[in-house]
Structure formats: C-alpha cells, structure tokens
Scaffold this active site. Structure first.
Site, short mmCIF file in Angstrom:
data_model
loop_
_atom_site.label_atom_id
_atom_site.label_comp_id
_atom_site.label_asym_id
_atom_site.label_seq_id
_atom_site.Cartn_x
_atom_site.Cartn_y
_atom_site.Cartn_z
N THR A 114 0.84 -1.21 0.00
CA THR A 114 0.00 0.00 0.00
C THR A 114 0.87 1.26 0.00
O THR A 114 0.63 2.20 -0.77
CB THR A 114 -0.93 -0.01 1.23
OG1 THR A 114 -1.66 -1.24 1.21
CG2 THR A 114 -1.90 1.16 1.22
N TYR A 154 -5.01 -5.35 -7.09
CA TYR A 154 -4.77 -3.97 -7.53
C TYR A 154 -5.99 -3.06 -7.65
O TYR A 154 -5.83 -1.86 -7.78
CB TYR A 154 -4.00 -3.99 -8.86
CG TYR A 154 -2.61 -4.56 -8.70
CD1 TYR A 154 -1.60 -3.79 -8.13
CD2 TYR A 154 -2.33 -5.87 -9.04
CE1 TYR A 154 -0.33 -4.31 -7.94
CE2 TYR A 154 -1.06 -6.40 -8.86
CZ TYR A 154 -0.07 -5.62 -8.31
OH TYR A 154 1.19 -6.14 -8.11
N PHE A 199 5.50 -8.03 -20.07
CA PHE A 199 6.43 -7.40 -19.12
C PHE A 199 6.08 -7.81 -17.71
O PHE A 199 5.03 -8.36 -17.46
CB PHE A 199 6.41 -5.86 -19.26
CG PHE A 199 5.11 -5.19 -18.92
CD1 PHE A 199 4.11 -5.05 -19.88
CD2 PHE A 199 4.85 -4.70 -17.65
CE1 PHE A 199 2.89 -4.42 -19.58
CE2 PHE A 199 3.66 -4.06 -17.34
CZ PHE A 199 2.68 -3.94 -18.30
C1 COA Z 1 1.05 -9.18 -3.48
C2 COA Z 1 1.98 -8.50 -2.49
C3 COA Z 1 2.88 -7.52 -3.23
C4 COA Z 1 1.12 -7.75 -1.44
O1 COA Z 1 1.97 -7.01 -0.58
P1 COA Z 1 1.52 -6.66 0.93
O2 COA Z 1 2.55 -5.74 1.48
O3 COA Z 1 1.24 -7.90 1.66
O4 COA Z 1 0.17 -5.86 0.70
P2 COA Z 1 -0.53 -4.89 1.78
O5 COA Z 1 -0.19 -5.36 3.16
O6 COA Z 1 -0.23 -3.47 1.46
O7 COA Z 1 -2.04 -5.22 1.47
C5 COA Z 1 -2.97 -4.29 0.98
C6 COA Z 1 -4.31 -4.96 0.88
O8 COA Z 1 -4.26 -5.89 -0.21
C7 COA Z 1 -4.65 -7.18 0.24
N1 COA Z 1 -3.83 -8.14 -0.48
C8 COA Z 1 -2.50 -8.11 -0.56
N2 COA Z 1 -2.08 -9.15 -1.30
C9 COA Z 1 -3.17 -9.83 -1.67
C10 COA Z 1 -3.38 -11.00 -2.43
N3 COA Z 1 -2.35 -11.69 -2.95
N4 COA Z 1 -4.65 -11.42 -2.62
C11 COA Z 1 -5.69 -10.72 -2.09
N5 COA Z 1 -5.54 -9.60 -1.34
C12 COA Z 1 -4.29 -9.17 -1.14
C13 COA Z 1 -4.36 -7.17 1.73
O9 COA Z 1 -5.14 -8.13 2.40
C14 COA Z 1 -4.72 -5.77 2.12
O10 COA Z 1 -6.13 -5.65 2.24
P3 COA Z 1 -6.78 -4.64 3.31
O11 COA Z 1 -6.31 -3.26 2.92
O12 COA Z 1 -8.24 -4.84 3.09
O13 COA Z 1 -6.27 -5.09 4.63
C15 COA Z 1 2.87 -9.52 -1.74
O14 COA Z 1 2.02 -10.43 -1.11
C16 COA Z 1 3.82 -10.28 -2.63
O15 COA Z 1 4.95 -9.85 -2.82
N6 COA Z 1 3.38 -11.43 -3.19
C17 COA Z 1 4.23 -12.28 -4.02
C18 COA Z 1 4.71 -11.58 -5.30
C19 COA Z 1 3.57 -11.06 -6.12
O16 COA Z 1 2.55 -11.71 -6.32
N7 COA Z 1 3.74 -9.83 -6.60
C20 COA Z 1 2.80 -9.16 -7.45
C21 COA Z 1 3.29 -9.27 -8.85
S1 COA Z 1 2.09 -8.57 -9.96
#
Ligand code: COA
Length: 389
Positions: free
Chosen positions: A95, A120, A389
């Site tokens: 976030t 997103y 990408f």
């Molecule tokens: C996806 C990722 C970047 C999220 O990062 P994070 O720091 O955990 O996210 P945040 O804590 O800021 O979460 C923000 C909100 O999104 C939600 N969220 C985060 N990841 C999520 C997921 N994979 N599925 C569903 N909801 C998700 C959280 O529950 C939170 O919801 P809330 O505001 O209602 O509490 C992280 O889990 C990650 O690195 N995953 C593996 C790599 C990946 O998938 N990267 C994305 C490539 S496109």
C-alpha cells in the site's frame, strides 16, 4: 515504520531485482543475467520500501507509450517487479509503495499484469483488457488458398538486430498496445531456458518486411509437437494471414497455441470452425488512470449525446469530480452527474473491454444515460497489449 525511497545505483537495483525474484519464489539474478537486466532500470522509476536499512518491498515502472482509442500514443508507465519480502507481507508495505508510485509517476496512465486478480483494484487499477488463449488442431486448420507474400526464417543474431526496428516500423495496431522500452528485447532473449528454442520468421509483402512471428516448439510425443506463439505483430491482413498459414502448416506440429484479442478474427481463417478452441480467457491489462482529465482528453469518442460522469478517486483525489464527455472530447464541469464511477472502473471501460451497461447490470456502478455513455466509449476493436512485461 516503512519508508519509501527512489533507488539510484546499481547495487540497489540488484538488491531490488533479487527481492522481487524471491517474492516470486525465484533465485537471484546470476552474474550472466545481471548485465542484461540492468538496462531495464531507468532513473527515478525503481522504488523500494525500507525498514531501517533493510529493503522489504519493491516496485518499478518502465517508460513507454500506450495506444488509446482513436490511435493517439500517450506516455505510459508499465508497472512491474512488485514484490514484498515474505516476512513483511500484509503489513501495508505494498500500500505504501503504490501510494508513492502513483503520486510520483510522470505518466498520465499506468498498466500492469497482476499475479493475482484481487490485489490492484484497491489502488485504482481496473481490468481493462482480457485475452483469449487459443488452441488450434492443425489437422482441421485448413486455410483456403496460398500465401500472398514470403515468409523467411531468421538466425538469432539477425532477429536480434531486425526485430526492434521492424516492431517500430509496423507500428501499434490496437488500443492497449504499448511501445517497448530500451532493454526489453535483450531481457526477452535472456529469459532462458524458455526462449532458447525460439524461432523467428519475418513476412514480406510488396512493400518489404511487414510482419514477424516468434514461436517455440516442444515435443508432445513421438513426432508430435506443440507450437506456442510467443510474439506476433503484423502491419496488414496479408501478413497476418500468411503467418497463420506458416504456423498451421508446419510439419510434425499437431497443435498451435496463441493468445489473441477477444474479437480477433482468426477463427474465420479456417474452413472448419472447430479447428480452434478457446482454452481460457484471462485478464491481461490492468489500467490505472493517473491523470483522469488528461486521459479523458487523449482518446476519441463515438457519436452520442454528451454525458456527465462523476469520478471518485480515493488515492489521487485531484481526479475526483465531474467530466462532460461528448463526441468532441471531455472537459471538467460543475454539473449534475448522469453516472458515478470509481476510478478503477473508469479504467476498465477506457479501452473498451467492458461497457457502462455491463457494469451497471452487475451493480458495480450507478446512474442513467448508460446507452449514450456506451456509444461514446464504444471502440471498433477490443484492446490487447501484446507485449509481455
Ligand atoms: C502481493 C503483495 C505484493 C502484497 O503485498 P503486501 O505488502 O502484503 O500488501 P498490503 O499489506 O499493502 O495489502 C494491501 C491490501 O491488499 C490485500 N492483499 C494483498 N495481497 C493480496 C493478495 N495476494 N490477494 C488478495 N488480497 C491481497 C491485503 O489483504 C490488504 O487488504 P486490506 O487493505 O483490506 O487489509 C505480496 O504479497 C507479494 O509480494 N506477493 C508475491 C509476489 C507477487 O505476487 N507480486 C505481485 C506481482 S504482480
């Protein structure tokens, strides 16, 4: 406390890359891969979250341009390498990264590919373009007639030299397509082992080279193979048709698979409509309108009575407000709205993948004058990005 910083040197870029790859459960870049990856880091576009001096999250964008309905190219951020260290997830790191990235982007629009579809929307990205994943049975895939032009195979060194120029010369056909940034081609070539068996063919017509297709063939069983189309661009219908003839008539290839736009006419090439099946339809373009007034003015509109759309944007409140959209363009107004739309769903309709009426039926938006809004935003062709990408 998470602090977001803009990265400035090679050591930080490499740490950024390592963290992102680990977030996707991959290993760090090797010494051989790193020189190819480094040029994809552009100044001011790589951000990281820090807890003290420890890097715990990453995001980045590549500067490119995006084709919008009507054909204009708009400066565009291709957002990628989003990752949070596994021991720091669900604490708001993403976030914080998204807030900082969106408020500092120089481009009026950003797109990304989502690893998971629920991440997103909360940051204002809408699902703006889906693709169809096709499988073609080459025994049934009879295309009447022969080629009108010539298809020739390139050796890898020639392909490396020719394709970037040819891609630029062919131009971008559809809304959703993006220009490729410095370093894109080298990185794609370096994505071994996936691409080591890739073959590129170029099409030429009466005016010279006008299309290319890169594919990879893998064995299914004895003398039976599957061809996956990796990259396919063309300037005209003859190039498109000839390259389809080439891949569907290759010896010892039983199946061809390719991702195409939802309305791509490929099935009409074949005399037998069952030559082709749609294996999947999945989300490709997630689009964020970073500067709503600029983006509403960048595209063209169909013929209809004007409509006032109220946009809500929690993350970038300067976008919130009412816009009158007409066949002549869009302007900010202080008027009663016909329709109210959150910014992610305005992003979803922007390239024409979905209509206001569909979103209202699904109770995702509210308002009146839906038919006029649909006619204004109607597009002759569905969007596709076409560049990985
Ligand atoms: C996806 C990722 C970047 C999220 O990062 P994070 O720091 O955990 O996210 P945040 O804590 O800021 O979460 C923000 C909100 O999104 C939600 N969220 C985060 N990841 C999520 C997921 N994979 N599925 C569903 N909801 C998700 C959280 O529950 C939170 O919801 P809330 O505001 O209602 O509490 C992280 O889990 C990650 O690195 N995953 C593996 C790599 C990946 O998938 N990267 C994305 C490539 S496109």
């Amino acid at each position: 406390m998470t602090e977001i910083r803009v990265l400035t040197d090679e050591a930080q870029y490499r740490a950024h890359n390592t963290l992102f790859r680990r977030a996707l459960h991959g290993g760090p870049p090797t010494d051989e891969q790193w020189p190819v990856t480094l040029p994809s880091y552009e100044p001011d576009r790589a951000l990281a979250a820090f807890d003290g001096d420890q890097m715990v999250g990453t995001t980045q964008s590549y500067g490119s341009s995006l084709v919008v309905p009507g054909g204009a190219r708009v400066p565009h951020a291709a957002v990628s390498r989003v990752g949070v260290r596994a021991d720091y997830t669900r604490r708001g790191v993403l976030t914080a990264l998204m807030r900082e990235q969106l408020s500092s982007l120089p481009d009026p629009v950003a797109t990304l590919r989502a690893s998971e579809s629920r991440i997103y929307g909360r940051f204002g990205y809408g699902l703006a373009g889906r693709v169809r994943e096709l499988e073609i049975d080459t025994k049934l895939a009879v295309i009447a007639g022969g080629m009108t032009g010539r298809v020739r195979m390139l050796d890898p060194d020639t392909a490396d030299k020719l394709l970037p120029e040819l891609h630029e010369a062919i131009g971008l056909r559809r809304p959703g397509q993006i220009s490729r940034w410095p370093g894109w081609w080298a990185r794609m070539r370096n994505r071994k082992p996936e691409t080591e068996n890739s073959v590129t063919v170029v099409h030429s017509g009466p005016d010279g080279d006008d299309g290319f297709l890169t594919y990879k063939v893998t064995g299914e069983k004895d003398f039976k193979h599957r061809l996956a189309v990796e990259d396919f661009e063309w300037a005209n219908d003859d190039a498109w048709r000839d390259l389809w003839i080439y891949v569907t008539r290759l010896d010892l290839v039983d199946h061809v698979e390719s991702d195409v736009a939802l309305d791509d006419p490929v099935s009409w090439l074949f005399e037998d409509p069952r030559a082709l099946v749609t294996k999947d339809v999945f989300d490709q373009i997630w689009l964020r309108l970073v500067d709503v007034p600029r983006m509403l003015s960048a595209r063209t509109y169909g013929a209809a009575e004007s409509v006032v759309i109220e946009v809500h944007d929690r993350l970038l409140p300067a976008n919130s407000g009412c816009y009158r959209v007409s066949a002549d363009g869009a302007e900010r107004v202080e008027e009663q709205a016909d329709l109210t739309v959150p910014v992610d769903l305005l992003g979803a309709v922007y390239l024409g993948d979905v209509t206001f009426t569909q979103l209202a039926s699904a109770r995702r938006i509210e308002g009146t004058r839906l038919a006029d809004a649909d006619a204004l935003f109607a597009v002759p062709q569905k969007p596709i990005c076409g560049t990985f990408f």
